[in-house]
Design a protein around this motif. Structure first.
Motif, PDB file in Angstrom:
ATOM      1  N   LEU A  48       0.865  -1.226  -0.037  1.00 28.48           N
ATOM      2  CA  LEU A  48      -0.210  -0.180  -0.133  1.00 28.48           C
ATOM      3  C   LEU A  48       0.763   1.437  -0.044  1.00 28.48           C
ATOM      4  CD1 LEU A  48      -2.876  -1.218   2.575  1.00 28.48           C
ATOM      5  CD2 LEU A  48      -3.084  -0.606  -0.068  1.00 28.48           C
ATOM      6  N   ILE A  49       2.042   1.184   0.693  1.00 27.88           N
ATOM      7  CA  ILE A  49       2.860   2.311   0.761  1.00 27.88           C
ATOM      8  C   ILE A  49       3.557   2.599  -0.587  1.00 27.88           C
ATOM      9  CG2 ILE A  49       5.115   3.331   1.401  1.00 27.88           C
ATOM     10  CD1 ILE A  49       4.438   1.926   4.317  1.00 27.88           C
ATOM     11  N   ALA A  50       3.927   1.346  -1.190  1.00 28.24           N
ATOM     12  CA  ALA A  50       4.483   1.655  -2.675  1.00 28.24           C
ATOM     13  C   ALA A  50       3.421   1.932  -3.730  1.00 28.24           C
ATOM     14  CB  ALA A  50       4.875   0.266  -3.105  1.00 28.24           C
ATOM     15  N   ILE A  51       2.184   1.735  -3.472  1.00 31.02           N
ATOM     16  CA  ILE A  51       1.154   2.053  -4.361  1.00 31.02           C
ATOM     17  C   ILE A  51       1.112   3.631  -4.060  1.00 31.02           C
ATOM     18  CG2 ILE A  51      -1.391   2.312  -4.737  1.00 31.02           C
ATOM     19  CD1 ILE A  51      -1.201  -1.097  -4.345  1.00 31.02           C
ATOM     20  N   LEU A  52       0.873   4.042  -2.997  1.00 25.94           N
ATOM     21  CA  LEU A  52       0.837   5.714  -2.731  1.00 25.94           C
ATOM     22  C   LEU A  52       1.898   6.407  -3.217  1.00 25.94           C
ATOM     23  CD1 LEU A  52      -0.871   7.782  -1.336  1.00 25.94           C
ATOM     24  CD2 LEU A  52       0.572   7.038   0.592  1.00 25.94           C
ATOM     25  N   LEU A  56       1.882   9.163  -6.317  1.00 26.15           N
ATOM     26  CA  LEU A  56       2.377  10.552  -6.052  1.00 26.15           C
ATOM     27  C   LEU A  56       3.458  10.812  -7.202  1.00 26.15           C
ATOM     28  CD1 LEU A  56       2.916  10.819  -2.138  1.00 26.15           C
ATOM     29  CD2 LEU A  56       0.795  11.708  -3.658  1.00 26.15           C
ATOM     30  N   ALA A  57       4.319   9.939  -7.515  1.00 23.13           N
ATOM     31  CA  ALA A  57       5.356  10.120  -8.643  1.00 23.13           C
ATOM     32  C   ALA A  57       4.576  10.285  -9.994  1.00 23.13           C
ATOM     33  CB  ALA A  57       6.101   8.901  -8.743  1.00 23.13           C
ATOM     34  N   PHE A  58       3.535   9.667 -10.282  1.00 22.56           N
ATOM     35  CA  PHE A  58       2.640   9.874 -11.427  1.00 22.56           C
ATOM     36  C   PHE A  58       2.113  11.358 -11.721  1.00 22.56           C
ATOM     37  CE2 PHE A  58       2.752   5.227 -11.871  1.00 22.56           C
ATOM     38  CZ  PHE A  58       3.453   4.911 -12.909  1.00 22.56           C
ATOM     39  N   VAL A  59       1.620  11.561 -10.338  1.00 29.88           N
ATOM     40  CA  VAL A  59       0.999  12.982 -10.260  1.00 29.88           C
ATOM     41  C   VAL A  59       1.940  14.065 -10.412  1.00 29.88           C
ATOM     42  CG1 VAL A  59      -0.492  14.623  -8.698  1.00 29.88           C
ATOM     43  CG2 VAL A  59      -1.020  12.122  -8.608  1.00 29.88           C
ATOM     44  N   VAL A  60       3.218  14.047 -10.015  1.00 28.49           N
ATOM     45  CA  VAL A  60       4.006  14.970 -10.091  1.00 28.49           C
ATOM     46  C   VAL A  60       4.710  15.166 -11.775  1.00 28.49           C
ATOM     47  CG1 VAL A  60       6.568  15.889  -9.782  1.00 28.49           C
ATOM     48  CG2 VAL A  60       4.934  14.959  -7.855  1.00 28.49           C
ATOM     49  N   GLU A  61       4.911  13.761 -12.225  1.00 28.32           N
ATOM     50  CA  GLU A  61       4.920  13.737 -13.721  1.00 28.32           C
ATOM     51  C   GLU A  61       3.923  14.344 -14.639  1.00 28.32           C
ATOM     52  OE1 GLU A  61       4.971  12.316 -17.654  1.00 28.32           O
ATOM     53  OE2 GLU A  61       3.754  11.759 -16.187  1.00 28.32           O
ATOM     54  N   ARG A  62       2.932  14.239 -14.119  1.00 26.91           N
ATOM     55  CA  ARG A  62       1.572  14.437 -15.026  1.00 26.91           C
ATOM     56  C   ARG A  62       1.529  16.350 -14.985  1.00 26.91           C
ATOM     57  NH1 ARG A  62       0.263  13.397 -19.357  1.00 26.91           N
ATOM     58  NH2 ARG A  62       2.400  13.093 -19.084  1.00 26.91           N
ATOM     59  N   THR A 158      -5.260   2.465 -13.121  1.00 28.14           N
ATOM     60  CA  THR A 158      -5.085   0.998 -12.609  1.00 28.14           C
ATOM     61  C   THR A 158      -4.754   1.226 -11.095  1.00 28.14           C
ATOM     62  OG1 THR A 158      -4.148   0.544 -14.810  1.00 28.14           O
ATOM     63  CG2 THR A 158      -3.513  -0.873 -12.991  1.00 28.14           C
ATOM     64  N   ILE A 159      -3.923   2.108 -10.714  1.00 27.50           N
ATOM     65  CA  ILE A 159      -3.519   2.329  -9.413  1.00 27.50           C
ATOM     66  C   ILE A 159      -4.811   2.504  -8.408  1.00 27.50           C
ATOM     67  CG2 ILE A 159      -2.645   4.001  -7.453  1.00 27.50           C
ATOM     68  CD1 ILE A 159      -0.112   4.119  -9.542  1.00 27.50           C
ATOM     69  N   ALA A 160      -5.603   3.330  -8.919  1.00 27.10           N
ATOM     70  CA  ALA A 160      -6.922   3.570  -8.031  1.00 27.10           C
ATOM     71  C   ALA A 160      -7.623   2.347  -7.816  1.00 27.10           C
ATOM     72  CB  ALA A 160      -7.842   4.421  -8.665  1.00 27.10           C
ATOM     73  N   GLY A 213      -6.888   4.664  -3.577  1.00 29.24           N
ATOM     74  CA  GLY A 213      -8.114   4.567  -4.327  1.00 29.24           C
ATOM     75  C   GLY A 213      -8.591   6.107  -4.744  1.00 29.24           C
ATOM     76  N   ILE A 214      -8.949   6.492  -3.768  1.00 25.74           N
ATOM     77  CA  ILE A 214      -9.500   7.953  -3.748  1.00 25.74           C
ATOM     78  C   ILE A 214      -8.889   9.041  -4.405  1.00 25.74           C
ATOM     79  CG2 ILE A 214     -10.458   9.988  -2.133  1.00 25.74           C
ATOM     80  CD1 ILE A 214     -11.560   7.929  -0.250  1.00 25.74           C
ATOM     81  N   LEU A 215      -7.445   9.160  -3.867  1.00 22.25           N
ATOM     82  CA  LEU A 215      -6.396   9.993  -4.553  1.00 22.25           C
ATOM     83  C   LEU A 215      -6.528   9.609  -5.923  1.00 22.25           C
ATOM     84  CD1 LEU A 215      -3.714  10.344  -1.939  1.00 22.25           C
ATOM     85  CD2 LEU A 215      -5.411  12.058  -2.741  1.00 22.25           C
ATOM     86  N   GLY A 216      -6.423   8.284  -6.244  1.00 18.56           N
ATOM     87  CA  GLY A 216      -5.977   7.866  -7.582  1.00 18.56           C
ATOM     88  C   GLY A 216      -7.255   8.346  -8.552  1.00 18.56           C
ATOM     89  N   ILE A 217      -8.545   8.110  -8.072  1.00 18.22           N
ATOM     90  CA  ILE A 217      -9.711   8.523  -8.903  1.00 18.22           C
ATOM     91  C   ILE A 217      -9.788  10.034  -8.967  1.00 18.22           C
ATOM     92  CG2 ILE A 217     -12.121   8.524  -8.775  1.00 18.22           C
ATOM     93  CD1 ILE A 217     -12.084   5.858  -7.452  1.00 18.22           C
ATOM     94  N   PHE A 218      -9.184  10.751  -7.857  1.00 18.94           N
ATOM     95  CA  PHE A 218      -9.421  12.335  -8.234  1.00 18.94           C
ATOM     96  C   PHE A 218      -8.384  12.803  -8.904  1.00 18.94           C
ATOM     97  CE2 PHE A 218      -7.476  16.178  -6.567  1.00 18.94           C
ATOM     98  CZ  PHE A 218      -8.815  17.075  -6.876  1.00 18.94           C
TER      99      PHE A 218
END
Length: 252
Positions: A48-52, A56-62, A158-160, A213-218
């Motif tokens: 779960l930590i790895a997924i989070l 965050l890395a994908f969000v920063v990249e985007r 997918t992460i979500a 999951g919530i952060l991923g969907i958002f």
């Protein structure tokens, strides 16, 4: 950095950091603290930590990629200047404005203007063929820019989904341990500590899975809306440029 390398490094680093946090920092925390409660969530907390962290890395990249795709200045100001150059038949300045602006919209419009410059004096092309060739160049450039805008959106989606599933798996494992504890009694008394550990593990994993999951969907929906806005702006600007070039051809 190539996409495959980025995804691989992101995955590896996230799992290593997750393992260190769970196995070293959380494990050595004092009982009763939040960190120790997370440790009692079991090994699935590492996932779960790895997924989070990956999220965050994908969000920063985007955020960084879409900032580059936006260009150096306001798209509205850039487009106003571009229209001015084209109306005065100053195509070189129009290309220079695209080079200065950069970004998705500027790259797409540059491709169309460059193609039009090459064929505008070619007598073998009539007006319709010139506009069709210009539109074709715009569509080709747009097809190249589109995947860059949408990169990693599938990963966020997918992460979500996966985060929620991992959380539910942890919940199930924790509840199995909790019910198993109720089956082992000493002198007719249930092992309260084992029962509490099982319930704690279940709840920690549920909370971790739902949070990711919530952060991923958002963020998935946020970036999809941003990409749609980019595509709408580029399509609108391309249409305006094509109509202007068509009108200029008819007034020759």
């Amino acid at each position: 950095m190539k996409q495959t390398i980025f995804v691989t490094l992101n995955t590896l680093i996230s799992f290593v950091v997750g393992g260190i946090l769970w196995g070293v920092i959380f494990a050595s925390a004092e009982r009763g603290t939040i960190l120790h409660t997370l440790y009692e969530g079991g090994p699935l907390v590492v996932v779960l930590i790895a997924i989070l962290l990956m999220l965050l890395a994908f969000v920063v990249e985007r955020f960084m990629s879409l900032r580059v795709a936006k260009g150096k200045s306001s798209v509205q100001v850039f487009f106003k200047n571009l229209i001015g150059h084209l109306q005065s038949n100053d195509y070189e300045s129009a290309l220079a404005a695209c080079d200065k602006q950069r970004g998705t919209t500027a790259n797409v419009l540059r491709a169309g203007i460059e193609r039009y410059m090459r064929i505008k004096e070619d007598d073998s092309f009539d007006t319709d063929k010139k506009i069709a060739a210009t539109q074709s160049a715009i569509e080709e450039a747009n097809a190249l820019e589109g995947p860059l805008l949408e990169r990693n959106l599938i990963a966020l989606s997918t992460i979500a989904s996966v985060a929620t599933m991992v959380g539910l798996l942890g919940t199930t494992i924790g509840m199995i341990r909790a019910f198993a504890a109720t089956g082992h009694t000493t002198g007719g008394v249930i092992d309260a500590q084992a029962l509490a550990r099982g319930i704690s593990e279940a709840l920690v994993n549920t909370a971790g899975g739902l949070a990711s999951g919530i952060l991923g969907i958002f963020f998935y929906n946020f970036f999809v809306n941003k990409v749609d806005a980019f595509n709408y702006t580029t399509d609108e600007a391309s249409y305006e440029i094509l109509q202007m070039l068509k009108a200029k051809e008819h007034h020759k």
